[in-house]
Motif scaffolding. Structure first.
Motif, PDB file in Angstrom:
ATOM      1  N   HIS A 172       0.839  -1.198   0.000  1.00 25.87           N
ATOM      2  CA  HIS A 172       0.000   0.000   0.000  1.00 25.87           C
ATOM      3  C   HIS A 172       0.882   1.258   0.000  1.00 25.87           C
ATOM      4  O   HIS A 172       1.767   1.395   0.856  1.00 25.87           O
ATOM      5  N   PRO A 173       0.653   2.198  -0.926  1.00 25.66           N
ATOM      6  CA  PRO A 173       1.413   3.455  -0.932  1.00 25.66           C
ATOM      7  C   PRO A 173       0.804   4.445   0.068  1.00 25.66           C
ATOM      8  O   PRO A 173       0.053   5.350  -0.296  1.00 25.66           O
ATOM      9  N   VAL A 174       1.136   4.278   1.332  1.00 30.87           N
ATOM     10  CA  VAL A 174       0.543   5.091   2.390  1.00 30.87           C
ATOM     11  C   VAL A 174       0.828   6.579   2.170  1.00 30.87           C
ATOM     12  O   VAL A 174      -0.018   7.435   2.436  1.00 30.87           O
ATOM     13  N   PHE A 175       2.028   6.889   1.672  1.00 34.05           N
ATOM     14  CA  PHE A 175       2.369   8.284   1.397  1.00 34.05           C
ATOM     15  C   PHE A 175       1.389   8.894   0.394  1.00 34.05           C
ATOM     16  O   PHE A 175       1.035  10.079   0.494  1.00 34.05           O
ATOM     17  N   LEU A 176       0.945   8.093  -0.583  1.00 39.06           N
ATOM     18  CA  LEU A 176       0.012   8.574  -1.597  1.00 39.06           C
ATOM     19  C   LEU A 176      -1.350   8.873  -0.983  1.00 39.06           C
ATOM     20  O   LEU A 176      -1.981   9.890  -1.308  1.00 39.06           O
ATOM     21  N   GLY A 204      -7.841  12.230   8.756  1.00 37.35           N
ATOM     22  CA  GLY A 204      -7.182  11.387   7.764  1.00 37.35           C
ATOM     23  C   GLY A 204      -6.054  10.579   8.359  1.00 37.35           C
ATOM     24  O   GLY A 204      -5.878   9.393   8.051  1.00 37.35           O
ATOM     25  N   ARG A 205      -5.286  11.211   9.239  1.00 43.26           N
ATOM     26  CA  ARG A 205      -4.133  10.527   9.822  1.00 43.26           C
ATOM     27  C   ARG A 205      -4.561   9.368  10.731  1.00 43.26           C
ATOM     28  O   ARG A 205      -3.853   8.352  10.831  1.00 43.26           O
ATOM     29  N   LEU A 206      -5.718   9.501  11.352  1.00 44.00           N
ATOM     30  CA  LEU A 206      -6.202   8.452  12.232  1.00 44.00           C
ATOM     31  C   LEU A 206      -6.386   7.132  11.483  1.00 44.00           C
ATOM     32  O   LEU A 206      -5.995   6.067  11.970  1.00 44.00           O
ATOM     33  N   TRP A 207      -6.974   7.190  10.268  1.00 49.18           N
ATOM     34  CA  TRP A 207      -7.180   5.935   9.531  1.00 49.18           C
ATOM     35  C   TRP A 207      -5.956   5.548   8.718  1.00 49.18           C
ATOM     36  O   TRP A 207      -5.681   4.353   8.538  1.00 49.18           O
ATOM     37  N   ILE A 208      -5.198   6.529   8.247  1.00 47.02           N
ATOM     38  CA  ILE A 208      -3.982   6.215   7.488  1.00 47.02           C
ATOM     39  C   ILE A 208      -2.965   5.503   8.368  1.00 47.02           C
ATOM     40  O   ILE A 208      -2.257   4.585   7.929  1.00 47.02           O
ATOM     41  N   LEU A 242      -2.555   1.708   8.617  1.00 48.39           N
ATOM     42  CA  LEU A 242      -1.896   0.972   7.539  1.00 48.39           C
ATOM     43  C   LEU A 242      -0.374   0.946   7.701  1.00 48.39           C
ATOM     44  O   LEU A 242       0.314   0.353   6.864  1.00 48.39           O
ATOM     45  N   ARG A 243       0.140   1.577   8.741  1.00 53.43           N
ATOM     46  CA  ARG A 243       1.590   1.650   8.899  1.00 53.43           C
ATOM     47  C   ARG A 243       2.095   0.573   9.859  1.00 53.43           C
ATOM     48  O   ARG A 243       1.863   0.647  11.072  1.00 53.43           O
ATOM     49  N   PRO A 244       2.822  -0.411   9.353  1.00 53.15           N
ATOM     50  CA  PRO A 244       3.358  -1.455  10.231  1.00 53.15           C
ATOM     51  C   PRO A 244       4.534  -0.971  11.073  1.00 53.15           C
ATOM     52  O   PRO A 244       4.938  -1.646  12.030  1.00 53.15           O
ATOM     53  N   ASP A 245       5.096   0.194  10.721  1.00 55.03           N
ATOM     54  CA  ASP A 245       6.253   0.711  11.439  1.00 55.03           C
ATOM     55  C   ASP A 245       5.873   1.843  12.394  1.00 55.03           C
ATOM     56  O   ASP A 245       6.725   2.626  12.809  1.00 55.03           O
TER      57      ASP A 245
END
Length: 292
Positions: free
Chosen positions: A183-187, A227-231, A234-237
């Motif tokens: 997943h391109p989380v940055f996008l 937005g940051r709450l749901w994004i 998706l971040r495993p790090d």
């Protein structure tokens, strides 16, 4: 000149000096955001020079805040305080990535308040002027993560998934096939910020006469954290505080602050669209920054 293999994120190399996409996109985002903020200040009848004069102190304190947040974080399977404690010189290597937006916002706001206090600016009015532009800078700057091959999420079969080479993968993803896409989380964050800019920009022009000073900044404090709450899921790090990501904690704090500003603006006795003087007469130094 072309950069040697393994020079992650570099687009041009001259000897040992490399121009990296991360820093270049960061500067483009900052300058474009400042340009838009100056245009908005001019539209509102304010002095746009304050945007450019205050940019240096806001940028420097924002950069320091962004780096310190990253350095003292402790993300799972990624570079954080445990690494920098053993390699302190690496704290200065900002071109390798590692700038956190919430640290940048805290540092940048400190710089803004120092400049606003020095020049007696109407704080809420100027926060509204800059709020949409912050989202522009964030939207552009996030693409630096693409060139650094970082800020990606879990594996995906979606058509817009991106490949990540083995040497840039998190430990938990090393056993996945080389062709695996992520997943391109940055996008996702860049698109969210772009949409937020368009909404705030249009609100300032179509409903500006109905908004109260501080409303646009409050809406920024609501939009980006939502937005940051749901994004962040998706971040495993993600750096976690207990069972919740630290960025989600800061998002909830910012969200609460934004809602509080909107409510406070609508308490009985508050004046709609108050036009406080933007500044008192002053003797400006030649640089406009030496005493900020």
């Amino acid at each position: 000149m072309f950069c040697p293999p393994g020079t992650t994120g570099a687009i041009l190399c001259v000897g040992n000096f490399a121009i990296r996409a991360y820093g270049l996109l960061l500067m483009i985002g900052i300058l474009l955001g400042a340009y838009l903020a100056a245009a908005e200040a001019r539209r509102r009848g304010e002095n746009p020079d304050h945007v450019w004069d205050g940019l240096l102190v806001v940028f420097l304190l924002g950069l320091i805040g962004a780096r310190l947040y990253h350095v003292f974080s402790n993300p799972e399977g990624a570079v954080g305080w445990s690494y920098y404690r053993e390699n302190p010189i690496k704290i200065l290597y900002i071109w390798e990535g590692g700038l956190a937006i919430y640290g940048a916002l805290i540092g940048g706001l400190i710089g803004f308040f120092l400049y606003a206090y020095r020049h007696r600016l109407a704080v809420w009015r100027w926060l509204d002027i800059t709020a949409p532009s912050i989202l522009v800078g964030q939207a552009i700057g996030r693409w630096g993560n693409f060139f650094n091959q970082e800020l990606y999420g879990p594996p995906t079969t979606l058509p817009w998934g991106i490949p990540i080479p083995l040497e840039r993968r998190l430990p938990q993803h090393l056993t996945l096939p080389p062709e695996t896409r992520f997943h391109p989380v940055f996008l996702y964050e860049s698109l969210w910020n772009t949409l937020g800019f368009l909404i705030l920009f249009n609100l300032s022009r179509r409903l500006g006469h109905r908004l109260r000073e501080g409303d646009l900044f409050a809406l920024y404090l609501i939009w980006y954290p939502v937005g940051r709450l749901w994004i962040e899921t998706l971040r495993p790090d993600a750096w976690k505080l207990g069972n919740i990501a630290a960025a989600q904690v800061f998002s909830l704090i910012a969200l609460a602050a934004g809602l509080a500003i909107l409510i406070w603006n609508r308490l009985p006795g508050r004046i709609r669209g108050a036009k406080a003087p933007t500044e008192m007469p002053e003797t400006k130094t030649p640089t406009g920054m030496s005493e900020a």
